[in-house]
Design a protein around this motif. Structure first.
Motif, short mmCIF file in Angstrom:
data_model
loop_
_atom_site.label_atom_id
_atom_site.label_comp_id
_atom_site.label_asym_id
_atom_site.label_seq_id
_atom_site.Cartn_x
_atom_site.Cartn_y
_atom_site.Cartn_z
N GLN A 221 -10.81 0.39 -11.34
CA GLN A 221 -9.53 -0.24 -11.69
C GLN A 221 -8.42 0.81 -11.63
O GLN A 221 -8.49 1.82 -12.32
CB GLN A 221 -9.60 -0.84 -13.09
CG GLN A 221 -8.36 -1.60 -13.51
CD GLN A 221 -8.27 -2.96 -12.87
OE1 GLN A 221 -9.25 -3.67 -12.75
NE2 GLN A 221 -7.07 -3.35 -12.45
N ASN A 223 -4.43 2.05 -12.08
CA ASN A 223 -3.21 1.83 -12.88
C ASN A 223 -3.46 1.06 -14.17
O ASN A 223 -2.67 0.21 -14.55
CB ASN A 223 -2.15 1.10 -12.05
CG ASN A 223 -1.88 1.78 -10.72
OD1 ASN A 223 -1.87 3.00 -10.66
ND2 ASN A 223 -1.70 1.01 -9.66
N ALA A 226 -0.08 2.38 -16.88
CA ALA A 226 1.04 2.44 -15.93
C ALA A 226 1.80 3.75 -15.99
O ALA A 226 2.43 4.17 -15.02
CB ALA A 226 1.99 1.27 -16.19
N ARG A 229 -0.66 6.40 -13.81
CA ARG A 229 -1.20 6.09 -12.48
C ARG A 229 -2.67 6.48 -12.37
O ARG A 229 -3.08 7.10 -11.38
CB ARG A 229 -0.39 6.80 -11.39
CG ARG A 229 1.04 6.31 -11.26
CD ARG A 229 1.07 4.98 -10.56
NE ARG A 229 2.39 4.45 -10.36
CZ ARG A 229 2.64 3.20 -10.08
NH1 ARG A 229 1.66 2.34 -9.99
NH2 ARG A 229 3.86 2.77 -9.89
N ARG A 231 -6.91 6.08 -12.31
CA ARG A 231 -7.94 5.23 -11.70
C ARG A 231 -9.20 5.42 -12.54
O ARG A 231 -9.65 6.55 -12.70
CB ARG A 231 -8.22 5.64 -10.25
CG ARG A 231 -7.14 5.23 -9.28
CD ARG A 231 -7.28 6.01 -7.98
NE ARG A 231 -8.55 5.77 -7.31
CZ ARG A 231 -8.80 4.71 -6.54
NH1 ARG A 231 -7.87 3.82 -6.34
NH2 ARG A 231 -9.95 4.57 -5.95
N GLY A 332 -1.12 1.56 -1.65
CA GLY A 332 -1.49 0.44 -2.50
C GLY A 332 -2.65 -0.35 -1.94
O GLY A 332 -3.60 -0.68 -2.66
N ARG A 369 0.50 -7.33 -7.88
CA ARG A 369 0.22 -5.92 -8.17
C ARG A 369 0.94 -4.97 -7.22
O ARG A 369 1.40 -3.91 -7.61
CB ARG A 369 -1.29 -5.66 -8.15
CG ARG A 369 -2.01 -6.28 -9.35
CD ARG A 369 -3.46 -5.88 -9.40
NE ARG A 369 -3.63 -4.45 -9.57
CZ ARG A 369 -4.81 -3.84 -9.59
NH1 ARG A 369 -5.91 -4.55 -9.43
NH2 ARG A 369 -4.89 -2.54 -9.74
N ASN A 372 4.51 -4.87 -8.59
CA ASN A 372 4.68 -4.23 -9.90
C ASN A 372 4.22 -2.79 -9.95
O ASN A 372 4.87 -1.94 -10.58
CB ASN A 372 3.93 -5.01 -10.98
CG ASN A 372 4.67 -6.26 -11.39
OD1 ASN A 372 5.74 -6.55 -10.85
ND2 ASN A 372 4.12 -7.02 -12.31
N GLU A 373 3.09 -2.49 -9.30
CA GLU A 373 2.49 -1.16 -9.43
C GLU A 373 2.91 -0.19 -8.32
O GLU A 373 2.88 1.02 -8.52
CB GLU A 373 0.95 -1.28 -9.46
CG GLU A 373 0.46 -2.07 -10.67
CD GLU A 373 -1.04 -2.34 -10.62
OE1 GLU A 373 -1.75 -1.64 -9.86
OE2 GLU A 373 -1.51 -3.26 -11.33
N TYR A 374 3.26 -0.73 -7.15
CA TYR A 374 3.60 0.14 -6.01
C TYR A 374 5.01 -0.09 -5.47
O TYR A 374 5.41 0.52 -4.49
CB TYR A 374 2.58 -0.06 -4.88
CG TYR A 374 1.16 0.24 -5.31
CD1 TYR A 374 0.67 1.55 -5.32
CD2 TYR A 374 0.31 -0.78 -5.74
CE1 TYR A 374 -0.62 1.82 -5.72
CE2 TYR A 374 -0.98 -0.51 -6.16
CZ TYR A 374 -1.45 0.79 -6.15
OH TYR A 374 -2.73 1.06 -6.56
N ASP A 375 5.76 -0.99 -6.14
CA ASP A 375 7.14 -1.30 -5.76
C ASP A 375 7.23 -1.72 -4.29
O ASP A 375 8.10 -1.26 -3.55
CB ASP A 375 8.05 -0.09 -6.04
CG ASP A 375 9.53 -0.48 -6.00
OD1 ASP A 375 9.81 -1.68 -6.15
OD2 ASP A 375 10.37 0.41 -5.78
#
Length: 455
Positions: A221, A223, A226, A229, A231, A332, A369, A372-375
């Motif tokens: 899993q 992020n 947040a 960053r 794993r 991502g 995702r 939100n997580e990688y813009d």
């Protein structure tokens, strides 16, 4: 209870020694439950059943038992039995202690807060609950008369499921289930390891009390925090003992693994691990180098198998709205592909990346995702492909000949395994007739190390 089936859910079932299935008393056995139970049946995983939401207007408990037996193909053995339902739900009768626990709504209640009355006080119970109590006793006797006696050996063999009733949101009937998980569930069992020695598979059974540490990554899993960053690789310990600072090796790459931290989880809470034994689930915080299905040991050469990827049944093309975010999109998709959230295919002929899934929900989750997580604001577009098969051949020449014949259909997934994309089921049949020496696989093991039998 979403109707979409996530591969992630399937893979999480692979490291367990027993499972708890929760069934909605109003809806009964749902589609996704059937598929997950089939996974448990293949492995003879013992299953404990909890029938939830008895404080709502639901179906008759005898009907639910009948459906569970019919759908799961295994007999039920009631351990608790409900008195009434919905507005008349009075509580549950515990068949083992021969007592009734009285229901009171409220999520803050602890197990000891509920009143317990022995069944020997039948007059008191009848005066308090009226006809509902008599009906419950009658249906309970019907159910126990028609059900097999409790046999722990049959449960461990996956041939019998104990059934409990309650209301999860009110924390009612839950303690009985948790006690059953502790008392009935089997200890960690042996795991099979397969290793290629001189191109021949060598199988070895790893016992939980073996001295050497070994474990398998069943979930990755990205992020989870947040702010950092990170794993986290979720590892199911198969044998030996883990201690902080010990030298570990990822068998697929033969590289040393040095996690920045090793934690255990309880809901949202994390705690540092001081030691872990067979059966424990621990999380290794890493910055890459670990994939789904990787075997981690303290030096021994082992390779656990049984962590499959399904051939996708749905495909979408990824279109990036802002081309300046291409690098973030690639990162991502690589990370999401490695953790198994979605299958990512890169066409050999170039062009936009393809996403493959077994359910529509996976596309929506990945799109969210990525944003939100990688813009990365992406648009998902439909494409012509409806399936894929991983391909192998005995010689590189045969494989090259096939690639040259279908250059626009070739793609590589996150594990760099070659796949053939098809637009209809007939494509595979035609390609197989034309190239009989090529093997087409509907499943692949992690990292492309092992592929399932030809289909």
């Amino acid at each position: 209870g979403h109707k979409d089936f996530s591969e992630d859910t399937y893979r999480v079932l692979t490291p367990v020694d027993s499972a708890l299935q929760v069934i909605d008393a109003a809806n009964g056995v749902e589609a996704q439950t059937r598929r997950l139970i089939e996974v448990c049946r293949q492995r003879d995983t013992p299953i404990i059943t909890f029938v939830n939401k008895m404080d709502r207007e639901v179906r008759d408990p005898l009907d639910i038992l009948d459906e569970v037996e019919r759908e799961l193909g295994m007999p039920c053995c009631p351990m608790t039995w409900p008195v009434g339902q919905g507005k008349t739900f009075g509580g549950i009768i515990n068949l083992r202690t021969r007592s009734m626990t009285v229901f009171q709504p409220g999520s803050e209640r602890r197990p000891e807060d509920f009143e317990t009355i022995p069944l020997t006080d039948a007059d008191k119970l009848r005066a308090r609950f009226g006809q509902a109590f008599d009906d419950a006793i009658e249906s309970m006797e019907l159910a126990t008369g028609a059900s097999p006696r409790w046999d722990h050996g049959l449960f461990l063999a996956g041939k019998l499921t104990p059934v409990f009733f309650g209301s999860g949101v009110n924390n009612f009937g839950v303690m009985e289930v948790l006690d059953a998980v502790v008392d009935m569930s089997p200890p960690p069992g042996p795991r099979k390891s397969s290793l290629q020695v001189n191109k021949q598979p060598v199988e070895k059974t790893i016992q939980p009390d073996d001295a050497g540490f070994s474990g398998v990554v069943f979930k990755v899993q990205a992020n989870m925090d947040a702010n950092h960053r990170d794993r986290i690789a979720f590892v199911r310990v198969a044998s030996g003992r883990y201690t902080p600072g010990m030298k570990l090796k990822v068998q697929r790459t033969a590289k040393e693994l040095r996690p920045t931290s090793v934690v255990t989880f309880m809901s949202q809470r994390r705690e540092a691990v001081e030691e872990a034994y067979a059966g424990d689930i621990i999380g290794f915080t890493t910055h890459g180098g670990v994939q789904l299905g990787d075997t981690i040991t303290d030096g021994a050469s082992l390779q656990f198998t049984g962590l499959p990827f399904f051939a996708p049944e749905m495909f979408m093309t990824v279109v990036l709205r802002n081309p300046l975010r291409t690098k973030q999109l690639q990162q991502g998709l690589m990370q999401l592909g490695e953790e198994g959230a979605i299958q990512v295919f890169k066409p050999e002929a170039g062009g936009n990346m393809l996403l493959g899934a077994v359910g529509q929900l996976q596309f929506e989750v990945v799109q969210h995702r990525l944003n939100n997580e990688y813009d990365c604001d992406v648009r998902l577009e439909g494409c012509q492909y409806t399936g894929a098969r991983w391909i192998t051949a005995d010689t590189p020449g045969e494989l090259r000949e096939f690639e040259n014949a279908y250059p626009m259909r070739m793609a590589r997934d996150a594990a760099d395994t070659l796949a053939y994309l098809c637009t209809s089921p007939y494509d595979v049949r035609l390609a197989q007739e034309r190239f009989p020496k090529i093997q087409f696989h509907p499943l692949r093991e992690h990292a492309g190390l092992e592929l399932s039998s030809t289909l």
